[in-house]
Write an enzyme that holds these catalytic residues in place. Structure first.
Site, short mmCIF file in Angstrom:
data_model
loop_
_atom_site.label_atom_id
_atom_site.label_comp_id
_atom_site.label_asym_id
_atom_site.label_seq_id
_atom_site.Cartn_x
_atom_site.Cartn_y
_atom_site.Cartn_z
N HIS A 21 69.65 30.38 61.39
CA HIS A 21 68.59 31.40 61.45
C HIS A 21 68.09 31.73 60.04
CE1 HIS A 21 66.62 35.08 63.13
NE2 HIS A 21 66.84 35.53 61.90
N GLU A 22 69.02 32.03 59.16
CA GLU A 22 68.62 32.40 57.79
C GLU A 22 68.04 31.22 57.04
OE1 GLU A 22 68.41 35.39 57.18
OE2 GLU A 22 69.63 36.14 58.83
N HIS A 25 64.31 31.09 57.59
CA HIS A 25 63.59 31.99 56.69
C HIS A 25 63.51 31.38 55.28
CE1 HIS A 25 63.36 35.09 59.64
NE2 HIS A 25 64.64 35.39 59.62
#
Length: 420
Positions: A21-22, A25
């Protein structure tokens, strides 16, 4: 050894879904030219920390998520003001380092009082050195050093807010997007490992039941009940049997490749439903490429519907505190599934990744959905919303989420102590 393996797999599941997920980003922020100051897994005090290039990578104590800190999202911690005495280190006449403390200990530096400074647009610093003002250009990757901490400056073109609406929206949406991609890949792997159901078989026989009296055997492939084909639908078989308590039924099955049939009279349970005393198993085969894809799509769709239904109940307050689970309960369930084997753990990890992606898209302050909402409002208004107001909303949302997390975690721990 089994315990160590279970703990390792449980930690690995959390690490993978949060990291991917990170990373979403991080990757799209870097691609847009945004300075990423920190890539963190977890919250709270740092456990492991190291720097590679422009970014510091940290593993933090509380395993309740993670974050990517981009330049310009929050007010910069270190500021240099006119009138402040600093020391600068030059290379080819360009400022590479700006020191704010322990100036007497710095070597090979130029010391002076700041007359004017711009570290975002024009990248310059004017110093009063012994009564003479000297002007210096500041390198775009110069560092400010204070309290033994180095902070890279962020020119305006490296800040989150300077990018287009599309670039910012993609950098935010990329986190949930990577969770969706991971979930789909894991569902495909699960279909490959679990196989495609070919038939319904007798997996186990309960003692002193009609199936035992009728001499059914483990491994018998059920083809029909009372003339109705079963196929791979175990629930259909159970429903047909349930409608015939104390009434003879004919079960068609295959044993050792030979079609056979027998008559059994189901006995009623406490609810009055007919039962014959069998537990199901499923014959499987390796799926084709097309079946793997369609199976993954089906699982993705079904789990999305279930997750959305659960979130709907949460929003409409149709759940109680004991129905909620935080990191502790999720870890407990993950460890239980890890003991069942890699096949079930793969499916569970896919579900968690899908849930994390969907949950983060909710328009709740501090979540990605709320940040996307602000970007959307900016696109409609054609002007940005005040960064201070937006930061305040996210701060309040984050505080409330952390409070809810603490309450749910406390409840999970109490429940574990009680053995519930």
């Amino acid at each position: 050894m089994q315990m160590i393996q279970t703990v390792f797999l449980t930690v690995l599941v959390f690490f993978v879904i949060v990291t991917i997920h990170e990373w979403g980003h991080y990757f799209f922020a870097k691609r847009a030219g945004i300075l990423v100051r920190e890539f963190a897994i977890g919250f709270g005090p740092k456990v492991i920390s190291f720097k590679r290039g422009e970014t510091r990578y940290t593993l933090r104590l509380i395993p309740a998520g993670g974050f990517v800190r981009m330049a310009g999202e929050d007010p910069e911690i270190v500021e240099v003001q006119p009138g402040q005495t600093v020391a600068v280190r030059l290379k080819d006449g360009v400022v590479q380092r700006i020191y704010l403390d322990r100036l007497d200990e710095r070597k090979d530096v130029l010391r002076g009082e700041v007359v004017s400074i711009d570290l975002e647009r024009n990248l310059h610093i004017d110093l009063d050195v012994e009564g003479e003002v000297e002007k210096y250009q500041v390198h775009p990757t110069a560092h400010i050093i204070a309290r033994s901490t180095e902070t890279q400056i962020a020119p305006i073109d490296r800040q989150f807010g300077s990018k287009t609406v599309g670039q910012r929206a993609l950098a935010i949406f990329a986190g949930p997007m990577m969770n969706f991609i991971l979930a789909f890949i894991l569902f495909l792997l699960y279909v490959q490992m679990a196989g495609v159901r070919e038939n319904v078989q007798i997996g186990a026989l309960l003692p002193d039941t009609p199936a035992v009296e009728a001499k059914m055997q483990v491994g018998d492939i059920i083809t029909a009940v009372n003339g109705e084909a079963v196929g791979t639908d175990y629930t259909r078989m159970i429903n047909i049997i349930a409608k015939h308590p104390n009434k003879p039924i004919v079960i068609d099955f295959i044993r050792d490749g030979n079609p056979q049939s027998l008559t059994i009279t189901p006995v009623p349970n406490e609810q009055g439903e007919g039962k014959i005393g069998v537990q199901a198993a499923f014959g499987t085969r390796a799926p084709t490429l097309g079946e793997t894809f369609t199976g993954g799509v089906t699982l993705m769709k079904e789990m999305t519907v279930l997750i959305m239904d659960g979130l709907k109940m949460l929003v409409t307050l149709q759940v109680e505190l004991d129905d909620l689970g935080g990191p502790v309960r999720t870890a407990e369930i993950t460890s239980q599934i890890a003991r069942q084997g890699i096949v079930q753990l793969t499916s569970w990890t896919a579900t968690l990744s899908l849930y994390l992606g969907i949950f983060n898209l909710l328009p709740v302050p501090a979540l990605d959905g709320s940040r996307l909402l602000f970007i959307g409002l900016e696109a409609i208004r054609r002007k940005p919303i005040s960064p201070n107001k937006e930061s305040f909303v996210h701060f309040i949302g984050f505080a409330l989420l952390m409070l809810l997390m603490l309450v749910v975690t406390y409840n999970d721990i109490v429940r574990l102590i009680r053995g519930e």
